[in-house]
Design a protein around this motif. Structure first.
Motif, short mmCIF file in Angstrom:
data_model
loop_
_atom_site.label_atom_id
_atom_site.label_comp_id
_atom_site.label_asym_id
_atom_site.label_seq_id
_atom_site.Cartn_x
_atom_site.Cartn_y
_atom_site.Cartn_z
N THR A 219 0.86 -1.18 0.00
CA THR A 219 0.00 0.00 0.00
C THR A 219 0.89 1.23 0.00
O THR A 219 1.81 1.34 0.82
N PHE A 220 0.67 2.11 -0.98
CA PHE A 220 1.56 3.28 -1.11
C PHE A 220 0.80 4.45 -1.73
O PHE A 220 -0.28 4.29 -2.30
N SER A 221 1.41 5.61 -1.61
CA SER A 221 0.80 6.84 -2.16
C SER A 221 0.96 6.87 -3.67
O SER A 221 2.08 6.79 -4.19
N LEU A 222 -0.15 7.00 -4.39
CA LEU A 222 -0.09 7.03 -5.85
C LEU A 222 0.61 8.30 -6.33
O LEU A 222 1.36 8.29 -7.31
N GLU A 223 0.40 9.38 -5.60
CA GLU A 223 1.02 10.64 -6.02
C GLU A 223 2.54 10.57 -5.92
O GLU A 223 3.27 10.99 -6.82
N THR A 224 3.03 10.00 -4.81
CA THR A 224 4.48 9.85 -4.65
C THR A 224 5.04 8.91 -5.70
O THR A 224 6.10 9.16 -6.29
N PHE A 225 4.31 7.83 -5.95
CA PHE A 225 4.72 6.87 -6.97
C PHE A 225 4.90 7.57 -8.32
O PHE A 225 5.92 7.41 -9.00
N ILE A 226 3.91 8.36 -8.72
CA ILE A 226 3.95 9.05 -10.01
C ILE A 226 5.14 10.01 -10.06
O ILE A 226 5.87 10.08 -11.05
N ARG A 227 5.34 10.73 -8.97
CA ARG A 227 6.45 11.68 -8.93
C ARG A 227 7.79 10.95 -9.09
O ARG A 227 8.68 11.38 -9.81
N VAL B 77 8.34 7.94 -10.50
CA VAL B 77 8.51 7.39 -11.85
C VAL B 77 8.91 8.51 -12.81
O VAL B 77 9.78 8.34 -13.67
N ALA B 78 8.28 9.67 -12.65
CA ALA B 78 8.59 10.80 -13.53
C ALA B 78 10.05 11.21 -13.38
O ALA B 78 10.71 11.51 -14.38
N SER B 79 10.56 11.19 -12.16
CA SER B 79 11.95 11.62 -12.01
C SER B 79 12.91 10.57 -12.57
O SER B 79 13.94 10.91 -13.16
N ASN C 138 12.50 16.01 -25.80
CA ASN C 138 11.10 16.06 -25.36
C ASN C 138 10.98 16.69 -23.98
O ASN C 138 11.95 16.79 -23.24
N ARG C 139 9.75 17.02 -23.63
CA ARG C 139 9.45 17.65 -22.36
C ARG C 139 8.45 16.76 -21.66
O ARG C 139 7.50 16.28 -22.29
N LEU C 140 8.66 16.49 -20.39
CA LEU C 140 7.73 15.66 -19.62
C LEU C 140 6.88 16.54 -18.71
O LEU C 140 7.41 17.34 -17.94
N VAL C 141 5.58 16.37 -18.81
CA VAL C 141 4.65 17.12 -17.96
C VAL C 141 3.92 16.11 -17.08
O VAL C 141 3.47 15.07 -17.58
N VAL C 142 3.81 16.38 -15.80
CA VAL C 142 3.11 15.47 -14.89
C VAL C 142 1.84 16.14 -14.38
O VAL C 142 1.87 17.29 -13.94
N LYS C 143 0.74 15.40 -14.49
CA LYS C 143 -0.55 15.93 -14.00
C LYS C 143 -1.19 14.92 -13.09
O LYS C 143 -1.54 13.82 -13.53
N SER C 144 -1.32 15.25 -11.84
CA SER C 144 -1.99 14.34 -10.91
C SER C 144 -3.28 15.00 -10.46
O SER C 144 -3.26 16.15 -10.02
N LEU D 123 5.93 2.47 -20.93
CA LEU D 123 5.11 3.40 -21.72
C LEU D 123 5.84 4.72 -21.92
O LEU D 123 5.81 5.30 -23.01
N LEU D 124 6.51 5.20 -20.86
CA LEU D 124 7.24 6.46 -20.98
C LEU D 124 8.43 6.32 -21.93
O LEU D 124 8.73 7.23 -22.70
#
Ligand SMILES: Nc1ncnc2c1ncn2[C@@H]1O[C@H](COP(=O)(O)OP(=O)(O)OP(=O)(O)O)[C@@H](O)[C@H]1O
Ligand SMILES: [Mg+2]
Length: 174
Positions: free
Chosen positions: A18-26, A28-30, A41-47, A68-69
């Motif tokens: 069990t983990f925070s999805l927002e932290t996970f996304i951040r 993976v993006a980094s 390219n430019r990466l944009v993150v939208k949560s 996918l990225l």
């Protein structure tokens, strides 16, 4: 890396946390940041708000999103890759959606059916131009199925593609 032979022999086990999805996304993006440099390219993150916690296999989900990225970065030049996440309440329990959208070469409608097949690429000259083995999406689709969900794609040649991962927010750990 998990490969198809393991998945198909049913020797891949889920390790649910069990983990925070927002932290996970951040995170993976980094990790994916450097992938964006190759083609300018430019990466944009939208949560979206209230992503909250999810219970699934973080390592496998990470592999899927990074696949996918890396595709988005490979098939897009001087464009924008958008990683977004949202959560949807459904009667049987919440689901999450993670979308990787790009402004790259896109995929012909007629080729979409091949993408999730092993060792298949959209066109015969994809390999010559971009390399790759044609396994990333097949593995990713199978990993999502193991986690109770799937991947879908929406694309237009010359405009870009959007790959959407949909999963139950809470997978029973058993
Ligand atoms: N974002 C995208 N834009 C355009 N085409 C894509 C995109 N993602 C995947 N494809 C097409 O789908 C095919 C299959 O993707 P997949 O990730 O399975 O293989 P690959 O990237 O060619 O190789 P591998 O991931 O094994 O290194 C690609 O070869 C490409 O033709
Ligand atoms: Mg790939």
């Amino acid at each position: 890396m998990l490969d198809l032979s393991h998945i198909e022999s049913n020797t891949v086990e889920l390790s649910v946390e069990t983990f925070s999805l927002e932290t996970f996304i951040r995170n993976v993006a980094s990790t994916a940041g450097p992938l964006m440099n190759d083609n300018g390219n430019r990466l944009v993150v939208k949560s979206s708000a209230q992503l909250s916690e999810i219970s699934t296999d973080p390592t496998k989900l990470r592999q899927v999103v990074l696949n996918l990225l890396s595709n988005a970065a490979k098939f897009t030049r001087k464009g924008t890759i958008t990683l977004s996440a949202s959560r949807e309440a459904r009667p049987g329990g919440d689901w999450i959606e993670i979308v990787v959208e790009d402004t790259g070469i896109g995929i012909d409608k007629a080729d979409i059916g091949k993408l999730f097949q092993e060792f298949r690429q959209a066109t015969a000259n994809t390999y010559n131009k971009y390399g790759g083995t044609g396994l990333g999406l097949a593995v990713s689709q199978k990993l999502c199925a193991l986690m109770g969900g799937g991947i879908s794609v929406d694309s237009e040649p010359g405009r870009g593609s959007a790959f959407s991962v949909r999963l139950p927010a809470a997978l029973n750990a058993e």
